[in-house]
Design an enzyme around this catalytic site. Structure first.
Site, PDB file in Angstrom:
ATOM      1  N   ASP A   1       0.799  -1.233   0.000  1.00  0.00           N
ATOM      2  CA  ASP A   1       0.000   0.000   0.000  1.00  0.00           C
ATOM      3  C   ASP A   1       0.829   1.279   0.000  1.00  0.00           C
ATOM      4  O   ASP A   1       1.987   1.296   0.396  1.00  0.00           O
ATOM      5  CB  ASP A   1      -0.984   0.006   1.176  1.00  0.00           C
TER       6      ASP A   1
ATOM      7  N   ARG B   1      19.073  -5.376  13.085  1.00  0.00           N
ATOM      8  CA  ARG B   1      19.044  -5.191  14.532  1.00  0.00           C
ATOM      9  C   ARG B   1      18.342  -6.392  15.151  1.00  0.00           C
ATOM     10  O   ARG B   1      17.177  -6.658  14.839  1.00  0.00           O
ATOM     11  CB  ARG B   1      18.284  -3.918  14.885  1.00  0.00           C
TER      12      ARG B   1
ATOM     13  N   GLU C   1      -0.582  -2.280   5.262  1.00  0.00           N
ATOM     14  CA  GLU C   1       0.439  -2.156   6.311  1.00  0.00           C
ATOM     15  C   GLU C   1       0.303  -0.822   7.021  1.00  0.00           C
ATOM     16  O   GLU C   1       0.455  -0.735   8.242  1.00  0.00           O
ATOM     17  CB  GLU C   1       1.843  -2.301   5.703  1.00  0.00           C
ATOM     18  N   GLU C   2       0.014   0.237   6.240  1.00  0.00           N
ATOM     19  CA  GLU C   2      -0.035   1.583   6.830  1.00  0.00           C
ATOM     20  C   GLU C   2      -1.194   1.739   7.819  1.00  0.00           C
ATOM     21  O   GLU C   2      -1.229   2.683   8.588  1.00  0.00           O
ATOM     22  CB  GLU C   2      -0.129   2.653   5.733  1.00  0.00           C
TER      23      GLU C   2
END
Ligand SMILES: [Zn+2]
Ligand SMILES: [Zn+2]
Length: 445
Positions: free
Chosen positions: A106, A213, A172-173
């Protein structure tokens, strides 16, 4: 003789990975023009969360051409009438581990101001009003790297054994897509992965580099809406009103003490009031004020502590202003739009970092600091039994511009900015190589 043989075997082992790297580089270079065309196409045609119809169809078509078994419209938002545009492609290639590579689909309601020849001019409807749309978070680059990796892994299928699952995740947003896919049986209808890997572009990392990370890498995100009730009246007679603007203003300041005075100083946490709306005119005291907050943390107990403190302070500030019990602020926290913190599996992350250093060069793979941004990628690691996940940062900045900005004490346009523009070809190259290398590593027994 034995020593000589050992030496020869050692040399072969040393040389063959390098030769394999060169072969992979050549394969990627041969695809670069086509991948660039895919990137520009996706960049020109961004779609908002919940509307990723064409984007999903494009990816599904590409996977089908490569020989994947493809399912479309995967996902369930639990909202009647809301279609999900999830794509799942499965490629079975003998006995071995199952590796899942994820891209998001998206774009954002942002008006592109990059001035690029392939800039988006798309407009779409969002909650009934027309808005500009742009791939301002780089999800177009994620899709391009993902498509490139799919092509490489199909070509190199004699070098690995197992099952490759490629997923295109919508929304996702909104923090909603990963949950929708899992709710629709991503881990039961399709082969359950032994590891899940994704890339996200980074505006702070130069093109050509990958950041990693282990452990907590991205924060949890929660949205909180607060309505402060007062009683309105004439601006010249404040003593006859209960001014919700003053109460809400005090609440905004009181909220600042959650992180500074209540959370242990070594625990990362953010409380931001991103929106404050009240009133219509100079001389009218309104009867409501509205606040919108975002809350970030790593540990679930810290998140819980913040959410509880917000409720307590909202109530306490209103009581102090003399608001009656039945008119206290309404605090609404949407569990559906909340995103847990992303915890990169430490063993998986270290393993991938090691393989990527061999593939890209020691100095091009860097350990990065955790950030308070959030990603619903976290959810792929929270199902029971747990699946190890790892999200890697894909350097997207032009190294020279980044250097110049640092020297000048400024920053380049970041994610969600109207001017965010990743360098294209080196980023595609690095992204494809990183995802392909990660998958090949994980297919090893
Ligand atoms: Zn974003
Ligand atoms: Zn993003």
């Amino acid at each position: 003789m034995v020593r000589l043989l050992t030496l020869a075997t050692g040399l072969a082992l040393l040389l063959s990975p390098a030769a394999a790297q060169d072969a992979l580089d050549a394969q990627i270079a041969a695809e670069l023009a086509a991948l660039r065309a895919s990137y520009e196409h996706l960049h020109r045609h961004p779609e908002l969360s919940y509307q990723e119809n064409q984007t999903a169809a494009y990816l599904a078509g590409e996977l089908r051409r490569l020989g994947f078994a493809v399912s479309e419209n995967v996902g369930n938002y639990g909202v009647p009438g809301r279609n999900a545009y999830g794509v799942v492609g499965v490629l079975r290639n003998g006995a071995g581990p199952t590796v899942l590579l994820r891209t998001d689909l998206d774009a954002l309601p942002v008006e592109e101001k990059t001035g690029l020849p392939y800039a988006s001019r798309v407009r779409a409807l969002l909650d009934g009003s027309e808005v500009p749309v742009m791939h301002a978070c780089g999800h177009d680059m994620h899709m391009t790297a993902w498509l490139g990796a799919a092509r490489m892994l199909v070509r190199l299928r004699d070098r690995w054994q197992g099952t490759l699952v490629m997923i295109g995740q919508p929304a996702e947003e909104r923090g909603a897509g990963a949950r929708a896919l899992l709710r629709d049986g991503l881990y039961t209808r399709f082969p359950r992965p032994d590891a899940v890997v994704a890339l996200h572009v980074s505006a702070d990392l130069p093109a050509g580099k990958i950041g990693y990370r282990e452990g907590y890498a991205l924060a949890s995100a929660d949205s909180v809406d607060i309505t402060v009730f007062g009683s309105g009246g004439h601006g010249a007679y404040p003593h006859r009103t209960k001014d919700p603007i003053v109460i809400a203003a005090q609440l905004v300041l009181a909220l600042q003490t959650i992180v500074s005075r209540e959370i242990a100083p070594l625990e990362p946490a953010v409380v931001t009031v991103g929106s404050f709306h009240a009133g219509t005119k100079h001389n009218i005291i309104p009867d409501q004020a509205h606040l919108q907050l975002t809350v970030r943390a790593y540990k679930p107990e810290v998140r819980e502590q913040i959410l509880t403190a917000i409720r307590r302070l909202a109530r306490g500030v209103a009581l102090a202003a003399g608001i009656p019990e039945d008119r206290l602020p309404r605090v609404v926290h949407s569990e559906e739009e909340s995103t847990p913190a992303t915890h990169n599996d430490p063993a998986l992350t270290e393993r991938l970092a090691g393989a990527l250093k061999l593939a890209l060069g020691e100095t091009n793979v860097v350990r990065t600091e955790p950030v308070m941004g959030a990603e619903d990628f976290s959810r792929y690691g929270l199902e029971q039994p747990p699946v190890p996940i790892c999200m890697l940062w894909l350097g997207a900045a032009d190294p020279q511009r980044l250097e110049a900005a640092r020297a000048a004490g400024t920053t380049l346009p970041g994610l969600h900015s109207a001017e965010f523009a990743p360098l294209v070809e080196p980023v595609i190259q690095t992204g494809v190589k990183a995802l392909t290398t990660a998958a090949l590593e994980l297919f090893k027994k």
